[in-house]
Design a protein around this motif. Structure first.
Motif, PDB file in Angstrom:
ATOM      1  N   VAL A 124     -17.902 -23.939  14.685  1.00  0.00           N
ATOM      2  CA  VAL A 124     -18.113 -24.988  13.679  1.00  0.00           C
ATOM      3  C   VAL A 124     -17.538 -24.515  12.351  1.00  0.00           C
ATOM      4  O   VAL A 124     -17.856 -23.421  11.866  1.00  0.00           O
ATOM      5  N   PHE A 125     -16.694 -25.345  11.763  1.00  0.00           N
ATOM      6  CA  PHE A 125     -16.055 -25.030  10.483  1.00  0.00           C
ATOM      7  C   PHE A 125     -16.482 -26.041   9.432  1.00  0.00           C
ATOM      8  O   PHE A 125     -16.635 -27.230   9.721  1.00  0.00           O
ATOM      9  N   LEU A 126     -16.663 -25.548   8.215  1.00  0.00           N
ATOM     10  CA  LEU A 126     -16.910 -26.404   7.064  1.00  0.00           C
ATOM     11  C   LEU A 126     -15.672 -26.362   6.178  1.00  0.00           C
ATOM     12  O   LEU A 126     -15.252 -25.287   5.732  1.00  0.00           O
ATOM     13  N   LEU A 127     -15.074 -27.521   5.922  1.00  0.00           N
ATOM     14  CA  LEU A 127     -13.905 -27.634   5.050  1.00  0.00           C
ATOM     15  C   LEU A 127     -14.369 -28.243   3.738  1.00  0.00           C
ATOM     16  O   LEU A 127     -14.859 -29.373   3.700  1.00  0.00           O
ATOM     17  N   ARG A 128     -14.231 -27.482   2.657  1.00  0.00           N
ATOM     18  CA  ARG A 128     -14.719 -27.943   1.354  1.00  0.00           C
ATOM     19  C   ARG A 128     -13.791 -27.455   0.250  1.00  0.00           C
ATOM     20  O   ARG A 128     -13.570 -26.249   0.112  1.00  0.00           O
ATOM     21  N   GLY A 129     -13.249 -28.373  -0.499  1.00  0.00           N
ATOM     22  CA  GLY A 129     -12.437 -28.025  -1.661  1.00  0.00           C
ATOM     23  C   GLY A 129     -11.279 -27.105  -1.346  1.00  0.00           C
ATOM     24  O   GLY A 129     -10.994 -26.188  -2.125  1.00  0.00           O
ATOM     25  N   GLY A 130     -10.642 -27.301  -0.201  1.00  0.00           N
ATOM     26  CA  GLY A 130      -9.513 -26.461   0.169  1.00  0.00           C
ATOM     27  C   GLY A 130      -9.896 -25.178   0.869  1.00  0.00           C
ATOM     28  O   GLY A 130      -9.033 -24.445   1.350  1.00  0.00           O
ATOM     29  N   LYS A 131     -11.201 -24.869   0.944  1.00  0.00           N
ATOM     30  CA  LYS A 131     -11.663 -23.645   1.599  1.00  0.00           C
ATOM     31  C   LYS A 131     -12.144 -23.936   3.015  1.00  0.00           C
ATOM     32  O   LYS A 131     -12.648 -25.020   3.305  1.00  0.00           O
ATOM     33  N   ILE A 132     -11.987 -22.932   3.885  1.00  0.00           N
ATOM     34  CA  ILE A 132     -12.406 -23.043   5.282  1.00  0.00           C
ATOM     35  C   ILE A 132     -13.470 -21.979   5.548  1.00  0.00           C
ATOM     36  O   ILE A 132     -13.234 -20.790   5.338  1.00  0.00           O
ATOM     37  N   THR A 133     -14.642 -22.412   6.013  1.00  0.00           N
ATOM     38  CA  THR A 133     -15.734 -21.472   6.305  1.00  0.00           C
ATOM     39  C   THR A 133     -16.217 -21.693   7.729  1.00  0.00           C
ATOM     40  O   THR A 133     -16.553 -22.821   8.117  1.00  0.00           O
ATOM     41  N   GLU A 134     -16.221 -20.611   8.514  1.00  0.00           N
ATOM     42  CA  GLU A 134     -16.811 -20.695   9.847  1.00  0.00           C
ATOM     43  C   GLU A 134     -18.305 -20.449   9.715  1.00  0.00           C
ATOM     44  O   GLU A 134     -18.772 -19.321   9.587  1.00  0.00           O
ATOM     45  N   ILE A 135     -19.093 -21.518   9.711  1.00  0.00           N
ATOM     46  CA  ILE A 135     -20.514 -21.391   9.382  1.00  0.00           C
ATOM     47  C   ILE A 135     -21.332 -20.777  10.510  1.00  0.00           C
ATOM     48  O   ILE A 135     -22.486 -20.419  10.313  1.00  0.00           O
ATOM     49  N   THR A 136     -20.755 -20.651  11.701  1.00  0.00           N
ATOM     50  CA  THR A 136     -21.489 -20.008  12.793  1.00  0.00           C
ATOM     51  C   THR A 136     -21.688 -18.514  12.557  1.00  0.00           C
ATOM     52  O   THR A 136     -22.428 -17.866  13.280  1.00  0.00           O
ATOM     53  N   GLU A 137     -21.034 -17.958  11.540  1.00  0.00           N
ATOM     54  CA  GLU A 137     -21.198 -16.537  11.246  1.00  0.00           C
ATOM     55  C   GLU A 137     -22.471 -16.263  10.461  1.00  0.00           C
ATOM     56  O   GLU A 137     -22.867 -15.132  10.261  1.00  0.00           O
ATOM     57  N   ASN A 138     -23.133 -17.330   9.979  1.00  0.00           N
ATOM     58  CA  ASN A 138     -24.281 -17.144   9.092  1.00  0.00           C
ATOM     59  C   ASN A 138     -25.504 -17.876   9.628  1.00  0.00           C
ATOM     60  O   ASN A 138     -25.948 -18.865   9.071  1.00  0.00           O
ATOM     61  N   LEU A 139     -26.030 -17.415  10.738  1.00  0.00           N
ATOM     62  CA  LEU A 139     -27.173 -18.076  11.348  1.00  0.00           C
ATOM     63  C   LEU A 139     -28.434 -17.807  10.567  1.00  0.00           C
ATOM     64  O   LEU A 139     -28.765 -16.658  10.270  1.00  0.00           O
TER      65      LEU A 139
END
Length: 670
Positions: A124-139
């Motif tokens: 699962v990725f969060l795309l916000r303001g040009g940034k890409i964060t794989e949120i599954t790394e932060n359970l």
């Protein structure tokens, strides 16, 4: 908000199936829980499991929307339990082919607040303001009640913003999206539209024809979609179809109604044409016992069968009477025990009274479960419930259980961009953060106002350093010192060799302590280096640890109702508290520096407890309590999603973070 279900080559692999499931609220009640989205993939599939993804999603959805009195997060946790039960049942029936082959993700979303969990290789990725964060790394650790087979476990919680994009990708699709820079292209879009998405996909037509899997895209656009946009749209790469934004609930609902219409008409026509035959008149032949041997044998069998039924009936009645007589005898003994507890109460021996009342409560609960279903048992059950109510009242008073109808609301985060999970107090301010996202938010507890502080790093834990500084820990090895109003300094600490999963972080004097879940280790750290704290001679290390607190000794809160005490690197003792209601699923323990009490948070029972550590009976806030027992416990129906808490320096005020609400609870009346 727009939802795009991108199915790439559904028939691309014979032994793999995948699908997505989107449920939008269709009435006022369902809107209280928001939307539910799922995507799954099953590899090495056997014929009997072609409907597994559909059946699993149906179980989760049914439980999620079963009742509307829960918060979305509570609803998700309960629905994941149902998912675990469904998969556990398959295993017990001998179907284990899905184990290690199931990749599945579940997201609930309401008012920009989302919760998420996943199984195996789905990202699962969060795309916000040009940034890409794989949120599954932060359970975020939200423990779900364990089952013999626990597939769904921890969840992620967070808050989205306008124009954010959530993207669920199966492994093969994720690799293509990353290698072909599709993630970067999507994140860099100034304004996301369906047309721009199509253009990006068509540019990668050739490579996308080779991939098989799912991309479930949730775009939080400002304007709600029109009715036309809710109807499924399709576009093709030759024979491969990609289904785009759809409101699944509406499409299925109207399709279902349309399908039933001709069936209803057909049934009515057939019913008019067909006449049901009249029932035949039956003539019972007379038995001639002397002439028909076969009839005589049949009659004997009937008589024997009737006799067996009669004997069985009386045996059942006899057995039921025996069971009720046994229960009545036990009930009399329980009443005698309850009377002894009442006598101890009169003599002000509160500790013995509490123990006997707890035994009485447990035995009454056990009898209640074993009562047979009969009229006599029902009358007897009423007597049990009456006594149980009296025992509960006595236990609530002895255990200082205070139920708060309307706790004092200090702040509401619904208008901020942060979905806080943790908090820390310095001076007159409370600081909040979420390990899954950047930024802090502080609240002045006197003015009840707050402000966001931008940060580049995510923080997992925090402790007050002094009156105007906080020290944060970020996994795996970064310490950040924050000094008011907006000064940050970072340092990397040296960890000993090992695979660590830190679940708590506490400061004591000039040192910091990290609690590891995997190895049951505690690391003692300076600002530069960490080293194992346990002595090699220690007879016992933590198992099933949840949280730690320090006052010279180190106290480890375990799953259940026990706390281990360690001193000088050695195990000392295990404490078990006789508390009502029973302590079962605590999540955090804290010890204020100047107070001899444990503060324990138990979200599962909507409460926070204050327990005396040691010493003789004493006066606490004007009330006499005994060693190891509850000073106060505060419980409220409003505490339905407790996350964290903080305590004032004098221990007389508690601040409780419950989902997006901050409550203030005074320990004494004002």
């Amino acid at each position: 908000m727009k939802v795009f279900e991108l199915h790439f080559n559904p028939k691309g692999k014979e032994d793999t199936i995948f699908d997505s499931f989107c449920y939008e609220p269709i009435n006022i009640d369902e809107k209280k829980l928001g939307s539910l989205y799922m995507a799954g993939e099953l590899k090495n599939v056997l014929p009997q499991n072609y409907k597994l993804l559909e059946d699993l999603s149906s179980q989760i959805k049914k439980e999620y929307y079963r009742t509307f009195s829960r918060s979305p997060e509570k609803a998700l946790i309960e629905s994941l339990k149902k998912g675990n039960e469904f998969l556990e049942k398959l295993t017990k029936e001998g179907d284990v082919s899905w184990l290690g082959n199931l990749n599945f993700a579940v997201i609930s979303l309401k008012d920009y607040l989302f919760q998420f969990t996943k199984v195996e290789n789905i990202l699962v990725f969060l795309l916000r303001g040009g940034k890409i964060t794989e949120i599954t790394e932060n359970l975020i650790r939200e423990e779900i009640e364990p089952y013999p087979l626990k597939v769904f476990g921890n969840i992620i919680s967070g808050k989205l913003s306008e124009d954010d994009i959530l993207l669920i990708l199966t492994k093969e699709v994720s690799e293509i999206f990353q290698n072909e820079n599709l993630l970067e292209d999507l994140a860099s879009l100034e304004t996301f539209t369906e047309k721009k998405l199509k253009e990006l996909l068509w540019k990668k037509e050739k490579i996308l024809k080779e991939v098989s899997g799912i991309a479930l895209l949730i775009a939080l656009t400002k304007e709600p979609p029109t009715f036309k946009e809710r109807i499924p749209k399709l576009f093709e790469f030759e024979m491969e179809k990609f289904s785009l934004p759809r409101r699944i609930s509406e499409v299925i609902l109207w399709g279902f109604i349309a399908a039933l219409s001709p069936i209803k008409t057909l049934i009515l026509k057939i019913s008019r044409l067909i006449k049901l035959p009249a029932l035949p008149v039956l003539k019972i032949p007379r038995f001639q016992l002397l002439r028909f041997e076969k009839t005589r044998k049949n009659l004997i069998l009937v008589l024997i069968f009737a006799l067996v039924l009669i004997i069985g009936f009386y045996l059942f009645q006899f057995q039921e009477k025996r069971e009720i007589a046994k229960i009545e005898k036990n009930f009399i003994q329980i009443q005698e025990k309850n009377q002894k507890a009442e006598n101890f109460l009169i003599l002000k021996n509160y500790q013995e009274a509490n123990l006997l009342f707890l035994e009485t409560w447990g035995e009454l609960s056990s009898i209640e479960k074993t009562l047979p279903e009969s009229e006599k048992a029902l009358n007897f059950k009423n007597e049990i419930l009456v006594l149980k109510g009296k025992v509960e009242s006595s236990l609530s008073k002895l255990n200082n259980l205070i139920k708060i109808e309307e706790p004092e609301l200090l702040f509401n985060f619904s208008q901020t961009k942060l979905a806080p999970q943790k908090m820390v107090k310095i001076g007159g301010k409370l600081y909040f953060f979420n390990p899954a996202t950047e930024n802090l938010f502080w609240i002045d507890i006197f003015k009840k106002t707050g402000e966001e502080i931008k940060t580049e790093r995510k923080f997992n834990f925090a402790q007050p350093l002094n009156s105007n500084s906080i020290i944060f820990f970020s996994k795996p090895d970064i310490l950040t010192v924050f000094t008011e109003p907006n000064q940050f300094s970072e340092s990397k600490i040296e960890l000993p060799a090992g695979d660590f999963d830190f679940i708590d972080f506490k400061k004591f004097y000039s040192n910091f302590y990290l609690l590891d879940k995997k190895q049951g280790e505690i690391l003692k750290c300076s600002l530069q280096k960490c080293q194992p704290w346990f002595s090699k001679e220690s007879s016992k290390k933590p198992e099933n640890a949840i949280s730690l607190a320090i006052d010279g000794s180190i106290w480890i809160l375990n799953k259940g109702d026990t706390i281990n005490r360690y001193w000088g690197g050695l195990y000392q003792e295990t404490l078990k508290f006789d508390i009502f209601p029973k302590l079962e699923k605590p999540t955090k323990i804290s010890i204020p520096p100047t107070l001899p009490y444990f503060y324990i948070l138990e979200p599962a029972k909507n409460r926070i407890l204050i327990i005396k550590k040691s010493g003789s009976p004493s006066q606490v806030f004007g009330e006499k309590i005994w060693e190891g027992e509850v000073i106060k416990q505060f419980q409220s129906d409003k505490f339905d999603n407790l996350k964290d808490f903080a305590i004032s320096e004098d221990g007389r005020t508690i601040w409780l973070l419950n989902s997006l609400i901050l409550y203030q609870v005074p320990l004494i009346s004002r």
